[in-house]
Scaffold this motif. Structure first.
Motif, PDB file in Angstrom:
ATOM      1  N   PRO A  11     -14.509  23.346   4.999  1.00 51.87           N
ATOM      2  CA  PRO A  11     -13.859  22.146   4.463  1.00 51.87           C
ATOM      3  C   PRO A  11     -14.919  21.163   3.974  1.00 51.87           C
ATOM      4  CG  PRO A  11     -13.821  22.097   6.850  1.00 51.87           C
ATOM      5  CD  PRO A  11     -14.424  23.416   6.447  1.00 51.87           C
ATOM      6  N   GLU A  12     -14.490  20.204   3.194  1.00 53.86           N
ATOM      7  CA  GLU A  12     -15.408  19.244   2.567  1.00 53.86           C
ATOM      8  C   GLU A  12     -16.322  18.552   3.569  1.00 53.86           C
ATOM      9  OE1 GLU A  12     -15.259  15.325  -0.375  1.00 53.86           O
ATOM     10  OE2 GLU A  12     -13.401  16.309   0.226  1.00 53.86           O
ATOM     11  N   ASP A  13     -15.808  18.180   4.725  1.00 53.06           N
ATOM     12  CA  ASP A  13     -16.616  17.427   5.684  1.00 53.06           C
ATOM     13  C   ASP A  13     -17.628  18.295   6.432  1.00 53.06           C
ATOM     14  OD1 ASP A  13     -14.501  18.683   7.081  1.00 53.06           O
ATOM     15  OD2 ASP A  13     -14.614  17.221   8.695  1.00 53.06           O
ATOM     16  N   LYS A  14     -17.595  19.609   6.233  1.00 47.74           N
ATOM     17  CA  LYS A  14     -18.537  20.513   6.928  1.00 47.74           C
ATOM     18  C   LYS A  14     -19.537  21.186   5.994  1.00 47.74           C
ATOM     19  CE  LYS A  14     -16.585  19.880  10.875  1.00 47.74           C
ATOM     20  NZ  LYS A  14     -17.219  19.112  11.917  1.00 47.74           N
ATOM     21  N   VAL A  15     -19.413  20.974   4.687  1.00 45.97           N
ATOM     22  CA  VAL A  15     -20.250  21.675   3.714  1.00 45.97           C
ATOM     23  C   VAL A  15     -21.737  21.421   3.947  1.00 45.97           C
ATOM     24  CG1 VAL A  15     -20.855  21.800   1.261  1.00 45.97           C
ATOM     25  CG2 VAL A  15     -18.466  21.841   1.950  1.00 45.97           C
ATOM     26  N   LYS A  16     -22.109  20.225   4.339  1.00 52.87           N
ATOM     27  CA  LYS A  16     -23.524  19.888   4.494  1.00 52.87           C
ATOM     28  C   LYS A  16     -24.085  20.197   5.881  1.00 52.87           C
ATOM     29  CE  LYS A  16     -23.726  16.410   0.916  1.00 52.87           C
ATOM     30  NZ  LYS A  16     -24.150  15.075   0.556  1.00 52.87           N
ATOM     31  N   GLU A  17     -23.248  20.652   6.811  1.00 52.80           N
ATOM     32  CA  GLU A  17     -23.722  20.946   8.162  1.00 52.80           C
ATOM     33  C   GLU A  17     -24.374  22.335   8.217  1.00 52.80           C
ATOM     34  OE1 GLU A  17     -21.249  20.227  11.545  1.00 52.80           O
ATOM     35  OE2 GLU A  17     -20.215  18.588  10.531  1.00 52.80           O
ATOM     36  N   PRO A  18     -25.497  22.474   8.911  1.00 56.89           N
ATOM     37  CA  PRO A  18     -26.185  23.772   9.010  1.00 56.89           C
ATOM     38  C   PRO A  18     -25.552  24.681  10.067  1.00 56.89           C
ATOM     39  CG  PRO A  18     -27.422  22.115  10.186  1.00 56.89           C
ATOM     40  CD  PRO A  18     -26.251  21.399   9.543  1.00 56.89           C
ATOM     41  N   LEU A  19     -24.312  25.044   9.867  1.00 54.30           N
ATOM     42  CA  LEU A  19     -23.578  25.806  10.870  1.00 54.30           C
ATOM     43  C   LEU A  19     -24.099  27.227  11.048  1.00 54.30           C
ATOM     44  CD1 LEU A  19     -19.933  24.586  10.165  1.00 54.30           C
ATOM     45  CD2 LEU A  19     -21.500  23.839  11.966  1.00 54.30           C
ATOM     46  N   LEU A  20     -24.536  27.868   9.968  1.00 52.99           N
ATOM     47  CA  LEU A  20     -25.064  29.230  10.120  1.00 52.99           C
ATOM     48  C   LEU A  20     -26.381  29.226  10.869  1.00 52.99           C
ATOM     49  CD1 LEU A  20     -24.181  30.941   6.724  1.00 52.99           C
ATOM     50  CD2 LEU A  20     -22.957  31.007   8.900  1.00 52.99           C
ATOM     51  N   CYS A  21     -27.171  28.200  10.688  1.00 49.09           N
ATOM     52  CA  CYS A  21     -28.406  28.053  11.466  1.00 49.09           C
ATOM     53  C   CYS A  21     -28.067  27.914  12.954  1.00 49.09           C
ATOM     54  CB  CYS A  21     -29.191  26.845  10.973  1.00 49.09           C
ATOM     55  SG  CYS A  21     -30.716  26.555  11.872  1.00 49.09           S
ATOM     56  N   ALA A  22     -27.107  27.062  13.269  1.00 48.92           N
ATOM     57  CA  ALA A  22     -26.679  26.882  14.657  1.00 48.92           C
ATOM     58  C   ALA A  22     -26.124  28.179  15.225  1.00 48.92           C
ATOM     59  CB  ALA A  22     -25.631  25.771  14.745  1.00 48.92           C
ATOM     60  N   LEU A  23     -25.430  28.933  14.389  1.00 49.72           N
ATOM     61  CA  LEU A  23     -24.860  30.208  14.824  1.00 49.72           C
ATOM     62  C   LEU A  23     -25.966  31.168  15.286  1.00 49.72           C
ATOM     63  CD1 LEU A  23     -21.858  31.241  14.672  1.00 49.72           C
ATOM     64  CD2 LEU A  23     -22.602  32.554  12.713  1.00 49.72           C
ATOM     65  N   LYS A  25     -29.018  30.380  16.196  1.00 48.11           N
ATOM     66  CA  LYS A  25     -29.782  29.835  17.324  1.00 48.11           C
ATOM     67  C   LYS A  25     -29.009  29.919  18.642  1.00 48.11           C
ATOM     68  CE  LYS A  25     -32.980  26.594  15.260  1.00 48.11           C
ATOM     69  NZ  LYS A  25     -33.494  25.239  15.365  1.00 48.11           N
ATOM     70  N   ASN A  26     -27.706  29.726  18.591  1.00 46.54           N
ATOM     71  CA  ASN A  26     -26.904  29.634  19.804  1.00 46.54           C
ATOM     72  C   ASN A  26     -26.270  30.947  20.256  1.00 46.54           C
ATOM     73  OD1 ASN A  26     -27.388  26.841  20.049  1.00 46.54           O
ATOM     74  ND2 ASN A  26     -25.755  26.401  18.599  1.00 46.54           N
ATOM     75  N   PHE A  27     -26.244  31.925  19.376  1.00 49.89           N
ATOM     76  CA  PHE A  27     -25.619  33.209  19.696  1.00 49.89           C
ATOM     77  C   PHE A  27     -26.572  34.332  19.302  1.00 49.89           C
ATOM     78  CE2 PHE A  27     -22.374  30.098  18.678  1.00 49.89           C
ATOM     79  CZ  PHE A  27     -21.589  30.126  19.811  1.00 49.89           C
TER      80      PHE A  27
END
Length: 80
Positions: A11-23, A25-27
């Motif tokens: 969604p628009e509010d998550k486009v700039k978040e580095p979620l795949l990087c966190a994925l 690192k955390n898993f």
């Protein structure tokens, strides 16, 4: 080792978040981006997630909790 192919819709509010990087690192998973179309409003990615089935499930739940829509492309987990 297992892998699954999924489409991620941000969604628009998550486009700039580095979620795949966190994925990664955390898993205990490896993410391979196959295609990506990202704009200011949305991001649509096709990715392969490699790892143990439990870690893949945990990683997908993490993305869904962050508001990313996760749609399986193949509909199953592949085992090598």
């Amino acid at each position: 080792m297992n892998f699954i192919r999924v489409q991620l819709i941000y969604p628009e509010d998550k486009v700039k978040e580095p979620l795949l990087c966190a994925l990664c690192k955390n898993f205990d998973v490896v993410v391979n981006i196959r295609t990506a179309k990202v704009s200011r409003d949305t991001g649509i990615l096709t990715v392969e997630i490699d790892g143990e089935a439990e870690e893949i499930d945990r990683a997908i739940k993490f993305l869904e909790e962050k508001g990313v829509i996760v749609q399986p492309i193949e509909g199953q987990i592949f085992t090598e």
